[in-house]
Enzyme design. Structure first.
Site, PDB file in Angstrom:
ATOM      1  N   TYR A 157     -16.450 -34.948 -53.058  1.00  0.00           N
ATOM      2  CA  TYR A 157     -16.318 -36.167 -53.862  1.00  0.00           C
ATOM      3  C   TYR A 157     -17.187 -36.033 -55.109  1.00  0.00           C
ATOM      4  CZ  TYR A 157     -14.143 -38.390 -49.817  1.00  0.00           C
ATOM      5  OH  TYR A 157     -13.298 -38.696 -48.788  1.00  0.00           O
ATOM      6  N   SER A 158     -16.598 -36.304 -56.270  1.00  0.00           N
ATOM      7  CA  SER A 158     -17.373 -36.312 -57.506  1.00  0.00           C
ATOM      8  C   SER A 158     -18.396 -37.448 -57.444  1.00  0.00           C
ATOM      9  CB  SER A 158     -16.461 -36.528 -58.714  1.00  0.00           C
ATOM     10  OG  SER A 158     -15.595 -35.437 -58.885  1.00  0.00           O
ATOM     11  N   CYS A 338     -10.078 -35.415 -65.191  1.00  0.00           N
ATOM     12  CA  CYS A 338     -10.458 -35.553 -63.793  1.00  0.00           C
ATOM     13  C   CYS A 338      -9.539 -36.564 -63.113  1.00  0.00           C
ATOM     14  CB  CYS A 338     -11.921 -36.008 -63.685  1.00  0.00           C
ATOM     15  SG  CYS A 338     -12.590 -35.839 -62.021  1.00  0.00           S
ATOM     16  N   GLU A 378     -11.158 -30.865 -63.606  1.00  0.00           N
ATOM     17  CA  GLU A 378     -11.401 -30.941 -62.173  1.00  0.00           C
ATOM     18  C   GLU A 378     -10.373 -31.891 -61.578  1.00  0.00           C
ATOM     19  OE1 GLU A 378     -15.350 -30.601 -59.977  1.00  0.00           O
ATOM     20  OE2 GLU A 378     -15.066 -32.775 -60.186  1.00  0.00           O
ATOM     21  N   TYR A 380      -7.595 -32.681 -58.067  1.00  0.00           N
ATOM     22  CA  TYR A 380      -7.581 -32.536 -56.616  1.00  0.00           C
ATOM     23  C   TYR A 380      -6.240 -32.967 -56.051  1.00  0.00           C
ATOM     24  CZ  TYR A 380      -8.737 -37.430 -57.365  1.00  0.00           C
ATOM     25  OH  TYR A 380      -8.739 -38.731 -57.806  1.00  0.00           O
TER      26      TYR A 380
END
Length: 380
Positions: A157-158, A338, A378, A380
């Site tokens: 988790y960022s 992101c 980044e 996901y």
């Protein structure tokens, strides 16, 4: 943001008889506090000369107006966190994780948001330091279904707070987590057996619960600070806004010795509707206080229309400002992406089309951006 409740109101009293660490004008002696009010919350340390029964280490949270806060940035400690020359990497690994404690879990979306997103504050005691743009790993409890007897896999988790955390004391970190819920396509009903294990564990956590932490990890999204006057273009979908919240708090909220942001931070945030906006009060506050240093554009796919009359996605907003964005990139601006992996094809397609309209070769341009370390992704 993951790679893989009702808002509680509390009433807090702040003693005002002593010498406070931040300017007192504009501070109420008592205020009702919810997550949205906490954007300028600070620790208040009492002067040892006062006769208050509270120790210097006891923290009080108070409300400040956005206007006042813009003029008086929040002090942070310990300043030694600025001394490290390299980011901390993998201080704790899956086989030997750090046991941290949940401080708070708060729903931060409105009732009409599709799905639930929570802001989760974790106490790491200052033992798992990190830099803005890094991630923590969380190991949810239970057995790995694919490896009987083994623990669950790590979920990344960022981190949505600066290295000083939401309490500005270097002891906490915050995560922005959307609860992953699976609905059976045939019945339309929730199938809890297929829900996201870690996101539901985190969103169901209570203050005081223990969690297994790994990391920190990641260098791709670290905030470059060699030029305080640089331009940073941040593009997020949903919980992908997490690292950008950290950047903006560092740039615009915190008082850091020998560091003053004088550049431009431009945030593009794509979500479904107004109720889905994350940290909107915080970002809107920056917009009022720092119009020369912060820009904020929202793409609400279920409320806004693009120029073709279709749903407005973040790539449509990028196209709207493409000429300006390309000029900023040519001038050395950093650009960050992101969020969900699915965001990138549409964005890349838009950028390529715009580049060609400008007479540029997008592949060559992208290669140059990566070479100059201006391109940060980044997903996901």
């Amino acid at each position: 943001m993951a790679h893989s409740a009702t808002v509680t109101q509390i009433s807090v009293s702040a003693p005002l008889g002593g010498n406070l660490s931040i300017r007192r004008s504009g501070i109420n002696k008592k205020c009702n506090l919810s997550f949205q009010d906490k954007l300028w919350a600070s620790k208040l340390s009492l002067d040892s000369r006062t006769n208050h029964m509270f120790s210097r280490k006891q923290y009080w949270v108070t409300c400040m107006s956005v206007q006042q806060a813009g003029r008086t940035k929040v002090d942070v400690t310990p300043i030694e966190l600025e001394d490290a020359k390299e980011p901390p990497i993998n201080l704790y690994r899956p086989k030997e994780p750090y046991t941290a404690t949940i401080v708070s879990v708060e729903r931060i979306v409105g009732p009409k948001a599709p799905g639930e997103t929570c802001h989760i504050v974790i106490d790491h005691g200052g033992n798992v330091p990190y830099w803005e743009g890094q991630s923590y790993g969380i190991i949810p409890p239970g057995e790995n279904p694919k490896k009987p007897g083994a623990p669950q896999n790590v979920r990344l988790y960022s981190i949505a707070s600066t290295r000083y955390g939401d309490s500005f004391d270097g002891k906490t970190a915050s995560l922005c987590v959307r609860r992953a819920v699976y609905y059976d396509p045939e019945t339309g009903k929730e199938d809890s057996s297929k829900n996201g294990v870690c996101s539901n564990f985190l969103c169901n956590s209570k203050p005081g619960d223990k969690i297994q932490l790994t990391g920190p990890s990641g260098k791709v999204m670290l905030l470059p600070e060699d030029d305080p006057n640089a331009t940073h273009i941040m593009i997020a979908t949903g919980t992908g806004v997490a690292p950008f919240r950290a950047y903006l708090r560092r740039m615009l909220m915190e008082s850091i010795p020998n560091s003053r942001f004088g550049g431009l931070a431009w945030l593009f945030l794509g979500v479904a509707n107004s109720d889905s906006l994350l940290y909107d009060d915080e970002f809107s506050g920056y917009l009022k206080e720092y119009p020369d240093h912060f820009r904020y554009d929202k793409a609400l796919s279920r409320e806004h229309k693009n120029k073709k009359g279709g749903k407005m996605y973040v790539q449509d907003k990028i196209e709207e400002y493409s000429d300006e964005i390309f000029k900023l990139l040519d001038g050395g601006a950093h650009i960050y992406f992101c969020g969900l992996k699915g965001m990138m094809p549409g964005i890349q397609e838009t950028l390529k089309r715009v580049a060609e309209q400008r007479g540029d070769n997008w592949e060559e341009k992208l290669k140059l951006l990566k070479k100059n370390k201006q391109w940060h992704v980044e997903v996901y």
